[in-house]
Write an enzyme that holds these catalytic residues in place. Structure first.
Site, PDB file in Angstrom:
ATOM      1  N   HIS A   1     -73.906  16.568  -9.008  1.00  0.00           N
ATOM      2  CA  HIS A   1     -73.233  17.877  -8.970  1.00  0.00           C
ATOM      3  C   HIS A   1     -71.873  17.723  -8.292  1.00  0.00           C
ATOM      4  O   HIS A   1     -71.721  16.921  -7.374  1.00  0.00           O
ATOM      5  CB  HIS A   1     -74.071  18.886  -8.169  1.00  0.00           C
ATOM      6  CG  HIS A   1     -73.712  20.300  -8.465  1.00  0.00           C
ATOM      7  ND1 HIS A   1     -72.684  20.944  -7.817  1.00  0.00           N
ATOM      8  CD2 HIS A   1     -74.208  21.172  -9.359  1.00  0.00           C
ATOM      9  CE1 HIS A   1     -72.585  22.168  -8.294  1.00  0.00           C
ATOM     10  NE2 HIS A   1     -73.495  22.348  -9.238  1.00  0.00           N
TER      11      HIS A   1
ATOM     12  N   ASP B   1     -80.689  21.997 -13.445  1.00  0.00           N
ATOM     13  CA  ASP B   1     -81.100  21.728 -14.831  1.00  0.00           C
ATOM     14  C   ASP B   1     -82.249  20.748 -14.943  1.00  0.00           C
ATOM     15  O   ASP B   1     -82.779  20.532 -16.024  1.00  0.00           O
ATOM     16  CB  ASP B   1     -79.885  21.192 -15.617  1.00  0.00           C
ATOM     17  CG  ASP B   1     -78.823  22.256 -15.743  1.00  0.00           C
ATOM     18  OD1 ASP B   1     -77.699  22.057 -15.252  1.00  0.00           O
ATOM     19  OD2 ASP B   1     -79.150  23.336 -16.279  1.00  0.00           O
TER      20      ASP B   1
HETATM   21  C1  SDX Z   1     -74.323  22.622 -13.795  1.00  0.00           C
HETATM   22  O1  SDX Z   1     -70.296  23.427 -11.131  1.00  0.00           O
HETATM   23  C2  SDX Z   1     -71.407  24.061 -11.090  1.00  0.00           C
HETATM   24  O2  SDX Z   1     -71.697  24.756 -10.176  1.00  0.00           O
HETATM   25  C3  SDX Z   1     -72.296  23.839 -12.299  1.00  0.00           C
HETATM   26  C4  SDX Z   1     -73.689  24.440 -12.212  1.00  0.00           C
HETATM   27  C5  SDX Z   1     -73.658  25.954 -12.224  1.00  0.00           C
HETATM   28  O3  SDX Z   1     -74.652  26.546 -11.787  1.00  0.00           O
HETATM   29  O4  SDX Z   1     -72.678  26.506 -12.787  1.00  0.00           O
HETATM   30  O5  SDX Z   1     -74.343  23.987 -11.055  1.00  0.00           O
HETATM   31  C6  SDX Z   1     -74.526  24.037 -13.438  1.00  0.00           C
HETATM   32  O6  SDX Z   1     -73.474  22.334 -14.598  1.00  0.00           O
HETATM   33  C7  SDX Z   1     -75.122  21.549 -13.084  1.00  0.00           C
HETATM   34  C8  SDX Z   1     -74.710  20.091 -13.503  1.00  0.00           C
HETATM   35  C9  SDX Z   1     -75.388  19.795 -14.832  1.00  0.00           C
HETATM   36  N1  SDX Z   1     -74.922  18.539 -15.388  1.00  0.00           N
HETATM   37  C10 SDX Z   1     -75.701  17.443 -15.464  1.00  0.00           C
HETATM   38  O7  SDX Z   1     -76.835  17.382 -14.975  1.00  0.00           O
HETATM   39  C11 SDX Z   1     -75.101  16.294 -16.239  1.00  0.00           C
HETATM   40  C12 SDX Z   1     -75.253  14.996 -15.446  1.00  0.00           C
HETATM   41  N2  SDX Z   1     -74.423  15.114 -14.238  1.00  0.00           N
HETATM   42  C13 SDX Z   1     -73.089  14.484 -14.332  1.00  0.00           C
HETATM   43  O8  SDX Z   1     -72.461  14.620 -15.566  1.00  0.00           O
HETATM   44  C14 SDX Z   1     -72.237  14.807 -13.094  1.00  0.00           C
HETATM   45  O9  SDX Z   1     -73.033  14.634 -11.994  1.00  0.00           O
HETATM   46  C15 SDX Z   1     -71.560  16.168 -12.979  1.00  0.00           C
HETATM   47  C16 SDX Z   1     -70.722  16.472 -14.164  1.00  0.00           C
HETATM   48  C17 SDX Z   1     -72.558  17.236 -12.783  1.00  0.00           C
HETATM   49  C18 SDX Z   1     -70.663  16.099 -11.728  1.00  0.00           C
HETATM   50  O10 SDX Z   1     -69.703  15.225 -11.994  1.00  0.00           O
HETATM   51  P1  SDX Z   1     -68.557  14.832 -10.910  1.00  0.00           P
HETATM   52  O11 SDX Z   1     -68.559  15.654  -9.710  1.00  0.00           O
HETATM   53  O12 SDX Z   1     -67.296  14.771 -11.680  1.00  0.00           O
HETATM   54  O13 SDX Z   1     -69.083  13.471 -10.404  1.00  0.00           O
HETATM   55  P2  SDX Z   1     -68.590  12.137 -10.983  1.00  0.00           P
HETATM   56  O14 SDX Z   1     -68.727  12.165 -12.478  1.00  0.00           O
HETATM   57  O15 SDX Z   1     -67.270  11.856 -10.393  1.00  0.00           O
HETATM   58  O16 SDX Z   1     -69.720  11.127 -10.413  1.00  0.00           O
HETATM   59  C19 SDX Z   1     -69.540  10.440  -9.199  1.00  0.00           C
HETATM   60  C20 SDX Z   1     -70.270   9.119  -9.436  1.00  0.00           C
HETATM   61  C21 SDX Z   1     -69.753   8.356 -10.659  1.00  0.00           C
HETATM   62  O17 SDX Z   1     -70.019   6.989 -10.439  1.00  0.00           O
HETATM   63  P3  SDX Z   1     -68.799   6.046  -9.847  1.00  0.00           P
HETATM   64  O18 SDX Z   1     -67.623   6.192 -10.807  1.00  0.00           O
HETATM   65  O19 SDX Z   1     -68.485   6.613  -8.470  1.00  0.00           O
HETATM   66  O20 SDX Z   1     -69.379   4.659  -9.827  1.00  0.00           O
HETATM   67  O21 SDX Z   1     -71.668   9.369  -9.710  1.00  0.00           O
HETATM   68  C22 SDX Z   1     -71.971   8.943 -11.025  1.00  0.00           C
HETATM   69  C23 SDX Z   1     -70.644   8.821 -11.778  1.00  0.00           C
HETATM   70  O22 SDX Z   1     -70.754   7.853 -12.825  1.00  0.00           O
HETATM   71  N3  SDX Z   1     -72.811   9.997 -11.600  1.00  0.00           N
HETATM   72  C24 SDX Z   1     -73.923   9.770 -12.300  1.00  0.00           C
HETATM   73  C25 SDX Z   1     -74.419  11.043 -12.612  1.00  0.00           C
HETATM   74  N4  SDX Z   1     -73.609  11.987 -12.110  1.00  0.00           N
HETATM   75  C26 SDX Z   1     -72.609  11.344 -11.488  1.00  0.00           C
HETATM   76  N5  SDX Z   1     -74.526   8.615 -12.677  1.00  0.00           N
HETATM   77  C27 SDX Z   1     -75.669   8.766 -13.386  1.00  0.00           C
HETATM   78  N6  SDX Z   1     -76.220   9.952 -13.720  1.00  0.00           N
HETATM   79  C28 SDX Z   1     -75.629  11.107 -13.360  1.00  0.00           C
HETATM   80  N7  SDX Z   1     -76.169  12.273 -13.688  1.00  0.00           N
END
Ligand code: SDX
Length: 436
Positions: A313, A371
Site C-alpha cells: 500500500h 483487497d
Molecule cells: C487500494 O491508495 C489507497 O488508499 C488505495 C486503497 C483505497 O482504499 O482507496 O487502499 C485501495 O488500491 C489498495 C491497494 C490494492 N492494490 C494491490 O493490492 C496491488 C498490489 N500492490 C502493489 O501494486 C503496490 O503495493 C501498490 C500499488 C498498492 C502500492 O504501490 P507503491 O506505493 O507505489 O509501492 P511500490 O510499487 O513503490 O513498491 C515498493 C516496493 C517495490 O519493490 P522495490 O522496487 O523497492 O524493490 O515493494 C514492491 C515493489 O516492487 N511491491 C510489491 C508489491 N507491492 C509493492 N512486490 C510484490 N507484491 C506486491 N503487491
C-alpha cells in the site's frame, strides 16, 4: 490548518536568493510546506511524480496513519465503526461530519431508500453492451449516463444540487451494480424494495428473482454492510484524486463520479480484489499450498512482473486495519455457509503467513490490504469475481461524493492544473516533405 511555530527556507548553492515558505500543521499527521509561491518567486516547479510527498488539499474527512495502521473516518476508528455502526450511519458521518442520532438515521435512510429507482430509460443502455461485458465497463457508462437524467441537480456550485446528487448517487449505485450483474447472467432486473435495509435491498436485487420471495440472510446482510463501510473512503487515493480533479472543472457530480469508477477499475487500485482472487485460484489450480513457495519466488523475482495482489500500500506501512476486519467477516460468512474449509481461504492465510515472515515483504513493509480477503468473502456470498470492483465502487461512492463536495464548498479551491518537467525536443522548424 494553522501556521506552525516554525518556517522553512529554501536556499540555493548557485547564489540565487533563498525563499522563506510557511509551514502549516493540521490536527493530526505530517506538517505541510506551503509552496504556492514557489513558481512565481523562483520560476521553478517541485517534482513529485505519483505524489509521494504532496498534499493536494486539506480535508476533514478521513485520516490514515500508515505507520500505526490506523484509519479514521471523521475521527472515529474504522474498527469501532465497522463493529458498532452500519453503512447508513457511516454515510451520514462522511457526508455531514457527525454520526446520526436515531431520528436523523431514520430520516437519512428513508431519504436514501426513496431514491433507489433509476429512470426506466436507463435499462436500455445495458442492451448496447455484450452480455459478457465487464461490469466495470457497464458501470462507468451507466454512472456517466445519470447526468443525462438529472438536469435538476447538475450544477455542482449549487449546494442543493450537490446534496440531492449525493443522495441519488449513494441510493442508485446498488441498483446499477445489480442491473449490470443481472444483465450479465441474463436474468430480469429486480426493482428496489424500500422496506429492506440498504444492504438487504442490494442482496435481493442481486440474487432475488421474480419467481419467488427472496429471504435476506442476516449474516450475509451484515457482511455486505460491513464490506461497504470498510470501503467507504480512504483519503486522496487515486480514484478520489481523480474525482476531485475531474470535479474541479465544474463538471456535474455524475460525470466526476464516473471518472472515479473508471480509475478504481485498475488492478493496482480497486481492481486488486478481482486480481487477487484470480491469483489465488491460479495457485490453487497449479498445486495449491504446496506451490506457494514457488509462487513467492516468482513474486520476488523483479523480471517476473508478478505481484502478490492484495499486498502492499502507498500509505500503510503496517497492517491495513480493514484487512483484519475483512478477515473476521470472512470467517463469519464461511462458517455461516458451512465453507469453513474453503481452500482459497486456507491458501490466503498460508500466503499471508509466509509474506509476514519473508524478508522481501518485511523489508518493504508489505502487508495485506483491504483487497486481500474481500474477494474470498464476496465469492462465498455468491458475488462473481468480475463484480468485486463494482461493489468497491458502490461503497466508495459516498467517499467520492463527500470529498468532491468538500472541495467545491472550499472557497479557496481552483481548477486542478499540474505542471511538468519537459524533457522533449526543443523548438525546431518543420522540414519540407522531401527533407524528412
Ligand atoms: C487500494 O491508495 C489507497 O488508499 C488505495 C486503497 C483505497 O482504499 O482507496 O487502499 C485501495 O488500491 C489498495 C491497494 C490494492 N492494490 C494491490 O493490492 C496491488 C498490489 N500492490 C502493489 O501494486 C503496490 O503495493 C501498490 C500499488 C498498492 C502500492 O504501490 P507503491 O506505493 O507505489 O509501492 P511500490 O510499487 O513503490 O513498491 C515498493 C516496493 C517495490 O519493490 P522495490 O522496487 O523497492 O524493490 O515493494 C514492491 C515493489 O516492487 N511491491 C510489491 C508489491 N507491492 C509493492 N512486490 C510484490 N507484491 C506486491 N503487491
Amino acid at each position: 490548518m494553522k501556521l506552525a511555530d516554525y518556517k522553512t527556507t529554501l536556499s540555493f548553492t548557485n547564489g540565487q536568493p533563498s525563499l522563506e515558505m510557511p509551514v502549516y500543521n493540521g490536527s493530526i499527521g505530517p506538517d505541510v510546506i506551503d509552496i504556492r509561491k514557489l513558481y512565481s518567486q523562483t520560476g521553478m516547479f517541485t517534482y513529485d511524480p505519483g505524489f509521494l510527498s504532496t498534499a493536494s488539499c486539506q480535508s476533514t474527512i478521513t485520516f490514515i496513519d500508515g505507520d500505526k495502521g490506523e484509519l479514521l473516518y471523521r475521527g472515529y476508528p474504522i474498527e469501532q465503526l465497522a463493529t458498532n455502526c452500519d453503512f447508513m450511519e457511516t454515510c451520514h458521518l462522511l457526508l455531514y461530519g457527525e454520526l446520526p442520532n436515531a431520528r436523523d438515521k431514520h430520516d437519512f435512510t428513508q431519504t436514501v431508500m426513496h431514491h433507489t429507482m433509476v429512470h426506466e430509460q436507463m435499462q436500455f443502455f445495458l442492451r448496447g453492451f455484450r452480455r459478457d461485458a465487464h461490469p466495470m465497463a457497464v458501470l462507468t457508462g451507466l454512472v456517466g449516463a445519470l447526468s443525462a437524467f438529472y438536469h435538476d441537480s447538475t450544477d455542482i456550485n449549487n449546494p442543493e444540487h450537490r446534496e440531492v446528487a449525493a443522495i441519488r448517487l449513494i441510493a442508485k449505485m446498488p441498483t446499477l451494480v445489480a442491473m449490470a450483474y443481472k444483465y450479465g447472467v441474463g436474468q430480469p432486473f429486480l426493482y428496489p424494495q424500500n422496506n429492506l435495509s440498504y444492504a438487504g435491498n442490494f442482496l435481493r436485487m442481486m440474487f432475488g428473482t421474480p419467481c419467488e420471495e427472496y429471504k435476506v440472510n442476516p449474516v450475509l446482510e451484515r457482511a455486505i454492510d460491513r464490506i461497504f463501510t470498510l470501503h467507504a473512503d480512504h483519503e486522496q487515493n487515486a480514484s478520489t484524486s481523480t474525482v476531485r480533479l475531474c470535479g474541479s472543472s465544474g463538471t456535474n457530480p455524475f460525470a466526476a463520479i464516473s471518472a472515479g469508477v473508471a480509475c478504481l477499475w485498475g488492478p493496482a487500485h480497486g481492481g486488486a480484489n478481482e486480481a487477487c482472487l484470480y491469483m489465488l485460484e491460479n495457485i490453487q489450480a497449479n498445486g495449491g499450498i504446496a506451490k506457494v513457495g514457488e509462487f513467492m519466488e516468482q513474486v520476488k523475482d523483479k523480471n517476473s512482473n508478478v505481484k502478490l495482489m492484495g499486498f502492499g500500500h502507498r500509505v500503510y506501512k503496517n497492517y491495513d486495519p480493514r484487512a483484519k476486519l475483512m478477515q473476521e467477516t470472512c470467517n463469519e460468512v464461511l462458517k455461516e455457509l458451512g465453507l469453513g474449509n474453503d481452500p482459497l481461504f486456507k491458501l490466503a492465510k498460508a500466503l499471508e503467513k509466509i509474506a509476514l515472515e519473508d524478508d522481501y515483504f518485511v523489508s518493504r513493509k508489505l502487508y495485506p490490504n483491504v483487497d486481500f480477503y474481500s474477494g474470498i468473502v464476496q465469492r462465498a456470498i455468491g458475488i462473481p469475481v468480475n463484480l468485486f470492483t463494482g461493489i468497491f465502487a458502490l461503497a466508495r461512492t459516498v467517499g467520492w461524493v463527500a470529498q468532491l463536495n468538500e472541495m467545491i464548498s472550499d472557497p479557496e479551491y481552483k481548477i486542478g492544473r499540474p505542471r511538468q518537467m519537459f524533457t522533449g525536443s526543443v523548438k525546431r522548424d518543420v522540414p519540407p516533405m522531401n527533407k524528412r
